[in-house]
Design an enzyme around this catalytic site. Structure first.
Site, PDB file in Angstrom:
ATOM      1  N   ARG A  76      10.033  53.502  31.352  1.00  0.00           N
ATOM      2  CA  ARG A  76      11.270  52.804  31.731  1.00  0.00           C
ATOM      3  C   ARG A  76      12.260  52.878  30.584  1.00  0.00           C
ATOM      4  O   ARG A  76      11.858  52.837  29.410  1.00  0.00           O
ATOM      5  CB  ARG A  76      10.983  51.313  31.990  1.00  0.00           C
ATOM      6  CG  ARG A  76      10.087  51.066  33.159  1.00  0.00           C
ATOM      7  CD  ARG A  76       9.583  49.615  33.183  1.00  0.00           C
ATOM      8  NE  ARG A  76       8.581  49.475  34.227  1.00  0.00           N
ATOM      9  CZ  ARG A  76       8.875  49.149  35.481  1.00  0.00           C
ATOM     10  NH1 ARG A  76      10.104  48.882  35.837  1.00  0.00           N
ATOM     11  NH2 ARG A  76       7.924  49.067  36.384  1.00  0.00           N
ATOM     12  N   HIS A 418      58.646  44.603  40.300  1.00  0.00           N
ATOM     13  CA  HIS A 418      59.007  43.387  41.029  1.00  0.00           C
ATOM     14  C   HIS A 418      57.893  42.990  42.000  1.00  0.00           C
ATOM     15  O   HIS A 418      57.445  41.842  42.036  1.00  0.00           O
ATOM     16  CB  HIS A 418      60.329  43.631  41.780  1.00  0.00           C
ATOM     17  CG  HIS A 418      60.810  42.445  42.550  1.00  0.00           C
ATOM     18  ND1 HIS A 418      60.507  42.264  43.882  1.00  0.00           N
ATOM     19  CD2 HIS A 418      61.536  41.367  42.171  1.00  0.00           C
ATOM     20  CE1 HIS A 418      61.052  41.130  44.296  1.00  0.00           C
ATOM     21  NE2 HIS A 418      61.681  40.565  43.276  1.00  0.00           N
ATOM     22  N   ARG A 525      61.889  31.119  37.345  1.00  0.00           N
ATOM     23  CA  ARG A 525      62.953  32.120  37.518  1.00  0.00           C
ATOM     24  C   ARG A 525      63.857  31.629  38.636  1.00  0.00           C
ATOM     25  O   ARG A 525      63.446  31.608  39.792  1.00  0.00           O
ATOM     26  CB  ARG A 525      62.348  33.472  37.888  1.00  0.00           C
ATOM     27  CG  ARG A 525      61.467  34.110  36.817  1.00  0.00           C
ATOM     28  CD  ARG A 525      60.822  35.350  37.403  1.00  0.00           C
ATOM     29  NE  ARG A 525      60.226  36.228  36.417  1.00  0.00           N
ATOM     30  CZ  ARG A 525      58.914  36.332  36.188  1.00  0.00           C
ATOM     31  NH1 ARG A 525      58.073  35.573  36.858  1.00  0.00           N
ATOM     32  NH2 ARG A 525      58.460  37.197  35.297  1.00  0.00           N
ATOM     33  N   ARG A 581      64.641  28.954  33.548  1.00  0.00           N
ATOM     34  CA  ARG A 581      65.424  30.054  32.986  1.00  0.00           C
ATOM     35  C   ARG A 581      66.739  30.164  33.745  1.00  0.00           C
ATOM     36  O   ARG A 581      66.746  30.221  34.970  1.00  0.00           O
ATOM     37  CB  ARG A 581      64.649  31.368  33.120  1.00  0.00           C
ATOM     38  CG  ARG A 581      65.472  32.538  32.654  1.00  0.00           C
ATOM     39  CD  ARG A 581      64.702  33.819  32.701  1.00  0.00           C
ATOM     40  NE  ARG A 581      64.628  34.355  34.054  1.00  0.00           N
ATOM     41  CZ  ARG A 581      63.920  35.431  34.367  1.00  0.00           C
ATOM     42  NH1 ARG A 581      63.206  36.046  33.439  1.00  0.00           N
ATOM     43  NH2 ARG A 581      63.902  35.885  35.585  1.00  0.00           N
ATOM     44  N   GLU A 708      63.457  38.788  24.644  1.00  0.00           N
ATOM     45  CA  GLU A 708      63.118  39.936  25.491  1.00  0.00           C
ATOM     46  C   GLU A 708      63.668  41.233  24.940  1.00  0.00           C
ATOM     47  O   GLU A 708      63.369  42.304  25.452  1.00  0.00           O
ATOM     48  CB  GLU A 708      63.701  39.741  26.893  1.00  0.00           C
ATOM     49  CG  GLU A 708      63.146  38.556  27.619  1.00  0.00           C
ATOM     50  CD  GLU A 708      63.884  38.323  28.923  1.00  0.00           C
ATOM     51  OE1 GLU A 708      63.345  38.703  29.967  1.00  0.00           O
ATOM     52  OE2 GLU A 708      65.001  37.772  28.898  1.00  0.00           O
ATOM     53  N   GLY A 729      59.444  37.031  26.361  1.00  0.00           N
ATOM     54  CA  GLY A 729      59.355  37.664  27.684  1.00  0.00           C
ATOM     55  C   GLY A 729      58.823  39.071  27.464  1.00  0.00           C
ATOM     56  O   GLY A 729      59.583  40.023  27.272  1.00  0.00           O
ATOM     57  N   THR A 730      57.513  39.181  27.459  1.00  0.00           N
ATOM     58  CA  THR A 730      56.906  40.452  27.028  1.00  0.00           C
ATOM     59  C   THR A 730      57.058  41.570  28.059  1.00  0.00           C
ATOM     60  O   THR A 730      56.790  42.723  27.733  1.00  0.00           O
ATOM     61  CB  THR A 730      55.417  40.237  26.684  1.00  0.00           C
ATOM     62  OG1 THR A 730      54.831  39.480  27.738  1.00  0.00           O
ATOM     63  CG2 THR A 730      55.259  39.520  25.365  1.00  0.00           C
ATOM     64  N   ASP A 732      60.065  42.471  29.602  1.00  0.00           N
ATOM     65  CA  ASP A 732      61.246  43.193  29.142  1.00  0.00           C
ATOM     66  C   ASP A 732      61.078  43.656  27.698  1.00  0.00           C
ATOM     67  O   ASP A 732      61.538  44.746  27.331  1.00  0.00           O
ATOM     68  CB  ASP A 732      62.492  42.311  29.269  1.00  0.00           C
ATOM     69  CG  ASP A 732      63.117  42.438  30.656  1.00  0.00           C
ATOM     70  OD1 ASP A 732      63.270  43.592  31.112  1.00  0.00           O
ATOM     71  OD2 ASP A 732      63.410  41.416  31.276  1.00  0.00           O
ATOM     72  N   CYS A 794      55.734  34.264  27.883  1.00  0.00           N
ATOM     73  CA  CYS A 794      55.850  33.973  29.319  1.00  0.00           C
ATOM     74  C   CYS A 794      55.913  35.242  30.155  1.00  0.00           C
ATOM     75  O   CYS A 794      56.115  35.173  31.364  1.00  0.00           O
ATOM     76  CB  CYS A 794      57.044  33.079  29.611  1.00  0.00           C
ATOM     77  SG  CYS A 794      58.613  33.892  29.291  1.00  0.00           S
TER      78      CYS A 794
END
Ligand code: PEP
Ligand code: MG
Length: 853
Positions: A76, A418, A525, A581, A708, A729-730, A732, A794
């Site tokens: 095995r 999106h 948003r 925002r 951003e 805002g990772t 953008d 965020c």
């Protein structure tokens, strides 16, 4: 007892290590220490196996000598972690003419022939890699030996040492193969991971008394609830029982014969063995066993097979029974496992008719009728029909259709397109970037190369967990949010030391976030609030207004609607922080781009079509994502932010009356210069003063900046002088750091990752080096200027365990992610905190590999 540099007999006191002999060898030693009936076994170390792969064969006579003259053995594999894989087990090594005739006398010629034949086949096909079809059909061992000789031009070997040498060599080499290497590396194995082997005395499973083999576990695979699951095959060997039609149940069962009916004591012994393993190995184990004339042998034990849901149930039950600590229960569950509990999933046992594949952009699965427009999705929903919204890509105007759909499928886009972002927020399954699809919106058809043309109304299934699109309806498994899951979340909350907020745009999102127990809303948003048909018309009037007075009139109509949105959100969040925002997208996103839409708009606004069309044209930009959006729009058309600030403050007053006091957070998007913040701050402060004066009510608020753009990160020091928080805002920021469109990256991302240009899709997993450096710079410069500055992420990365590790190390206050990512984020945060507090206990081996207390 045999102990040479090459072999170690597995006894309770032998020097066996998972890191040298593999987890199977170590587990067998633990079973031996529990006094369980494990057949005589010998471990070969990683080094020995490496030497074998190179052709240096250790002393076979010494190895076989341990088992005695004429013994049969199995071999095995024993890799360090069970999920790194390894070649399959080979049984009955040592089988030859002499042993066959001895077994024929003891057990009859049929049993002996069956064993001999199965060994010849396994040796020929699995060890020497001869074609399996050569040995197909009803053949005798004699004929099989003839075929073997024809193929190999030498007789079937009778010497057990020769057989064992070849078996060991083939397994050692299989481990070195490219596919095996890639498979285990995908499971986290290091490039130099070794393979151990275990040679074990065969417990034959044939005999006059009760004999056979079986596999059993004491928890159900799907739920992890206490339940005997397994099969027993009389006069059988290995794990065959699991696949044989005529295998028996283990426990007495109305559906058919069971082992317990004839061997109740042995089944009781298995129950006791499993209970002992549960408390001493601290894991639910699956046991492979053999009966020989009624005598029980335990050949092997591995972690019981389990679904994600069962994984959680088992870990929580072990902690509740005091077998493991809560901390350990949490560290045992890979965070992403939770995704499978939160959403409906395609039943793993169901047949899958895969049409095409794309990016697994939002987990879960749903079946429904194809619709090609947001309007069709809404009309399907109004008739109570499940539908799948299929679009080339989605845009904010699709938002209501997305709400109405059961899943989203797009031809274009990646993880932060999106469609992907919104679907994750809504908890909808989404497959994006399914580039093989050919969509014809006009004819309303969907073509998948090599398959029929699909029309509106045809049913498909979107599996956002695997990225697959299936034809027709698929069988599903329902989500499981109560019980063990809820307990695990409570424990994670108690352990974690970083805030987890949710990105929530609507009351529905926020309600879901509350259900998962968040620390607030990290990103609301606001633009999605304007797509309701009535609001959209007013919004368009505002956009088209040529005189400031007309614009103010339109905004005055939007104000009460916004105020109601925020009041509802604040009331729901009961005094928890809510970060709103200000308006972010370019204005043209609110305008129609198709002829019908333009005509309808002209009608609603009582304007000639040509005027509407030319006004829309004048608002078009070459590169809208880098154009007049975010704070640039806020400064150019300041009345929009004024209206939003007023709505926020009036809602603050309304929600604080009789409820928990609200301190709203207002966030400015797409900032790149200190002056932008100063200008917006001055106007927002003025609105706050005006609302205070008009209402006679006091309230506080915090103003923050969404980082951003790379410039905002670099200039965070001076930007922080005018604000209370920075939220990265990772999405953008990644887009702009790489100069890589988040909506188009899907077209080449897989090629880039495959060719190692990027280690991973940076929209999926935070690029801790490049983008991370900007985050570090921004955080350091911001905090140097303003020590109490609140920092967070965020972007969509916020919920990923890597980003949470990064954020904790960098001293961030919280991460914010889609509501459905909150459980994963909480568990990941708890695991990191537990690891930091007790580094030793988290070096835990995987469950089932733990040292005995
Ligand atoms: C971001 O850019 O990271 C972000 C959260 O904003 P959006 O995804 O709305 O652009
Ligand atoms: Mg953004």
């Amino acid at each position: 007892m045999l102990t040479t540099p090459d072999f170690t007999e597995i006894t309770p006191t032998a020097d066996i290590l998972a890191t040298r002999h593999g987890s199977r060898a170590k587990c067998l030693q633990r079973l031996a220490r529990l006094d369980l009936p494990v057949p005589l076994s010998v471990a070969l170390s990683f080094d020995t196996v490496r030497q074998i792969a190179k052709g240096k064969i250790p002393n076979m006579a010494a190895l076989l000598g341990v088992f005695g003259e004429g013994a049969l053995v199995s071999v095995r594999s024993s890799s360090q972690a069970a999920d790194w894989g390894g070649p399959g087990t080979i049984l009955n090594v040592g089988m030859n003419d002499a042993v066959a005739s001895r077994l024929a006398k003891l057990h009859g010629p049929d049993a002996a022939d069956a064993l001999y034949l199965s060994f010849i086949k396994a040796y020929a096909v699995d060890v020497l890699r001869l074609d399996a079809d050569v040995f197909e059909g009803p053949i005798t061992p004699r004929l099989a030996k003839t075929y073997f000789e024809d193929e190999m031009e030498e007789p079937f070997p009778q010497d057990p040492a020769v057989q064992l040498t070849e078996v060991l060599r083939s397994m050692a080499r299989a481990w070195e193969g490219t596919t095996a290497r890639l498979l285990r590396q995908a499971q986290g194995a290091p490039a130099d991971a070794g393979l151990g082997l275990v040679v074990q005395q065969m417990a034959l499973g044939i005999g006059q008394g009760a004999s056979g083999s079986g596999v059993v576990q004491f928890v159900s695979v799907d739920r992890g609830a206490p339940q005997i699951t397994g099969r027993f095959l009389p006069q059988g060997q290995g794990r065959a029982a699991l696949n044989e039609q005529d295998a028996q149940f283990i426990e007495s069962d109305a559906r058919g014969p069971a082992l317990e009916d004839i061997c109740p004591e042995q089944v009781e012994a298995l129950r006791k063995a499993a209970a002992l393993m549960r408390t001493r190995l601290r894991e639910e184990m699956q046991i492979e066993f053999t009966l020989m004339n009624g005598e029980l042998f335990i050949l092997d034990a591995v972690r019981s097979t389990r679904s994600a849901r069962a994984e959680v149930a088992i870990a929580v039950a072990l902690a509740e029974d005091g077998v493991i600590s809560r901390e350990e229960a949490m560290t045992r569950i890979p965070p992403f496992t939770l995704n499978q509990l939160l959403h409906r999933q395609v039943d793993a046992r169901a047949a899958r008719d895969v049409l095409t594949r794309g990016i697994a952009a939002a987990p879960g699965a749903a079946s429904g009728k194809i619709v090609f427009t947001a309007e069709a999705a809404q009309s399907a929903a109004s008739q109570g029909e499940a539908c799948i919204l299929v679009r080339r890509e989605t845009s904010p105007e699709d938002i209501r259709g997305m709400h109405a759909a059961h899943a989203i499928l797009t031809e274009r886009g990646g993880m932060t397109s999106h469609a992907a972002v919104i679907a994750r927020g809504l908890g909808l399954p989404c497959v994006s970037g399914a580039t093989q699809l050919q969509l014809n919106a006009r004819k309303k058809t969907l073509t998948v190369p090599g398959r029929k043309v699909f029309h509106e109304g045809d049913v498909i299934t979107v599996d956002g967990s695997s990225g697959e699109v299936l034809a027709g309806v698929a069988a599903m498994i329902e989500p499981a949010l109560g019980g063990a899951f809820a307990k695990l979340m409570d424990w994670a909350d108690a352990a974690r030391d970083i805030g987890i907020r949710a990105n929530a745009d609507t009351v529905e999102d926020a309600t879901m976030a509350q259900r998962f127990g968040v620390d607030g809303i990290g990103l609301c948003r606001t633009e999605h609030m304007f797509f309701d048909p009535i609001r959209l018309t007013v919004m368009r009037e505002m956009i088209f207004a040529e005189e400031p007075g007309d614009r103010t009139a339109a905004l005055d109509r939007l104000l009460p609607m916004q105020r109601d949105d925020f009041t509802e959100l604040f009331e729901l969040m009961q005094g928890q922080p809510v970060c709103i925002r200000l308006f972010d997208p370019p204005l043209h996103e609110f305008l129609p781009n198709e002829r019908d839409g333009i005509r309808a708009m002209a009608e609603a606004m009582d304007m000639p079509v040509s005027r509407v069309a030319s006004r829309i044209e004048s608002l078009q930009e070459f590169n809208p994502m880098l154009g007049m959006r975010g704070v640039r729009l806020g400064i150019t058309v300041p009345e929009i932010y004024d209206m939003q600030a007023r709505a926020i403050f009036e809602a603050t007053i309304a929600a604080s009356e009789g409820g928990a006091p609200v301190v709203p957070e207002i966030m400015i998007p797409l900032v790149s210069a200190k002056r932008e913040v100063e200008l917006v701050k001055a106007r927002v402060d003025a609105v706050a003063s005006a609302v205070r004066a008009e209402s006679g009510k006091a309230f506080d608020y915090r103003l923050g900046v969404m980082v951003e753009t790379p410039r905002a990160a670099l200039r965070a020091g001076e930007i922080a002088e005018s604000c209370a928080f920075l939220s990265f805002g990772t999405n953008d920021l990644t887009q702009m750091t790489y100069g890589l469109s988040r909506d188009d990256a899907g077209r080449f991302m897989s090629t880039y990752v495959q060719q190692g240009v990027f280690p991973e899709d940076p929209f999926q997993r935070l690029d801790t080096e490049g983008v991370g450096e900007l985050l570090h710079l921004g955080a350091e410069r911001g905090r140097a200027a303003r020590p109490g500055l609140i920092l967070s992420i965020c972007g969509e990365h916020g919920g990923h365990p890597d980003s949470i590790a990064f954020s904790r190390k960098a001293g961030f206050d919280y991460v914010s992610c889609s509501p459905y990512r909150v459980p994963v984020a909480k568990l990941a945060a708890a695991q990191l905190a537990v690891q930091d507090r007790a580094p030793a206990s988290t070096a835990e081996c995987r469950a089932g590999d733990d040292e005995l207390p």
